[in-house]
Design an enzyme around this catalytic site. Structure first.
Site, PDB file in Angstrom:
ATOM      1  N   HIS A   1     -22.774 -15.559  -8.027  1.00  0.00           N
ATOM      2  CA  HIS A   1     -22.137 -15.678  -9.346  1.00  0.00           C
ATOM      3  C   HIS A   1     -23.186 -15.618 -10.456  1.00  0.00           C
ATOM      4  O   HIS A   1     -22.998 -14.931 -11.462  1.00  0.00           O
ATOM      5  CB  HIS A   1     -21.347 -16.977  -9.465  1.00  0.00           C
ATOM      6  CG  HIS A   1     -20.171 -17.071  -8.572  1.00  0.00           C
ATOM      7  ND1 HIS A   1     -19.104 -16.219  -8.641  1.00  0.00           N
ATOM      8  CD2 HIS A   1     -19.889 -17.932  -7.566  1.00  0.00           C
ATOM      9  CE1 HIS A   1     -18.213 -16.541  -7.719  1.00  0.00           C
ATOM     10  NE2 HIS A   1     -18.673 -17.575  -7.050  1.00  0.00           N
TER      11      HIS A   1
ATOM     12  N   HIS B   1       0.788  -1.230   0.000  1.00  0.00           N
ATOM     13  CA  HIS B   1       0.000   0.000   0.000  1.00  0.00           C
ATOM     14  C   HIS B   1       0.826   1.289   0.000  1.00  0.00           C
ATOM     15  O   HIS B   1       0.345   2.321  -0.463  1.00  0.00           O
ATOM     16  CB  HIS B   1      -0.940   0.019   1.210  1.00  0.00           C
ATOM     17  CG  HIS B   1      -1.936  -1.077   1.199  1.00  0.00           C
ATOM     18  ND1 HIS B   1      -1.649  -2.338   1.704  1.00  0.00           N
ATOM     19  CD2 HIS B   1      -3.206  -1.128   0.746  1.00  0.00           C
ATOM     20  CE1 HIS B   1      -2.713  -3.101   1.557  1.00  0.00           C
ATOM     21  NE2 HIS B   1      -3.668  -2.398   0.982  1.00  0.00           N
TER      22      HIS B   1
END
Length: 170
Positions: A151, A23
Site C-alpha cells: 500500500h 462473465h
C-alpha cells in the site's frame, strides 16, 4: 484434460466464461486480454470434475508500474505485463457451479507462502475494491506487514500521477 494443449484449456475456460452470469455478457476482447496471456504464461488454475471444468482463475505477476497501470485501467495489461514483477494479482476468478471454496482452498495450498490481491466489483453498485488474499501457511502478521508495504509503495507512486483515476479511499 491436457494442460499442454492450450486449445483444450481455452475451450474449458470458454465453457466456464459462458456459464458465469458475471462473465457471459462481457465482450470477447475481455476474454482475449484476460485469458490468453495467462494460458501462455501458465499462470492459471483450472479445476475439473469428471473431466468437466468447474472453476478457473488466472493471475498476473505485476511490477509496481504495471500494477498502477492495471488499477487505473483493468483492460490495459498486455502479455509482457503478466510476468513483469512479483506483485500477484488475480485477474479472472470463475466458479459458476458452486466450486468457489474448492478453488480458494486449491490456491491457498498451491501458493502457501504467497500474497495475492484482486479487484472485486460489486455487481449491484459496480463499485470496485481491492481485496487481499494469502496462502495457507504464511503468518498473518507477516502478510499484513507486506500488504501495508505494498500500500505504501502504491500510494507513494500514484501521488505524482495526475492521470490516475482509481480511488484509494474506501
Amino acid at each position: 484434460m491436457n494442460r499442454n494443449n492450450p486449445l483444450e484449456v481455452l475451450g474449458h475456460v470458454s465453457w466456464l466464461w459462458a456459464s458465469s452470469p458475471l462473465h457471459r455478457n462481457w465482450p470477447v476482447s475481455l476474454f482475449a486480454i484476460n485469458v490468453l496471456p495467462a494460458i501462455r504464461a501458465n499462470q492459471y488454475a483450472l479445476l475439473t470434475r469428471d473431466n468437466y471444468p468447474v472453476a478457473y482463475c488466472s493471475w498476473a505477476n505485476l511490477s509496481l508500474e504495471n500494477e498502477i497501470k492495471y488499477l487505473n485501467d483493468v483492460t490495459s495489461l498486455v502479455a509482457e505485463d503478466w510476468t513483469s514483477g512479483d506483485r500477484k494479482w488475480f485477474i479472472v476468478w470463475i466458479a459458476p457451479f458452486g466450486d468457489n471454496g474448492a478453488l480458494y482452498k486449491y490456491m491457498r495450498k498451491k501458493f502457501p507462502d504467497e500474497l495475492f490481491r484482486a479487484i472485486r466489483v460489486d455487481p449491484k453498485t459496480h463499485v470496485g475494491k481491492v481485496s487481499e488474499f494469502h496462502g495457507g501457511k504464511i503468518d498473518k502478521q507477516l502478510a499484513n506487514k507486506i500488504f501495508k508495504q505494498y500500500h505504501h509503495e502504491l500510494i507513494t507512486e500514484v501521488k505524482n500521477k495526475s492521470d490516475f483515476n482509481f480511488s484509494l479511499t474506501g
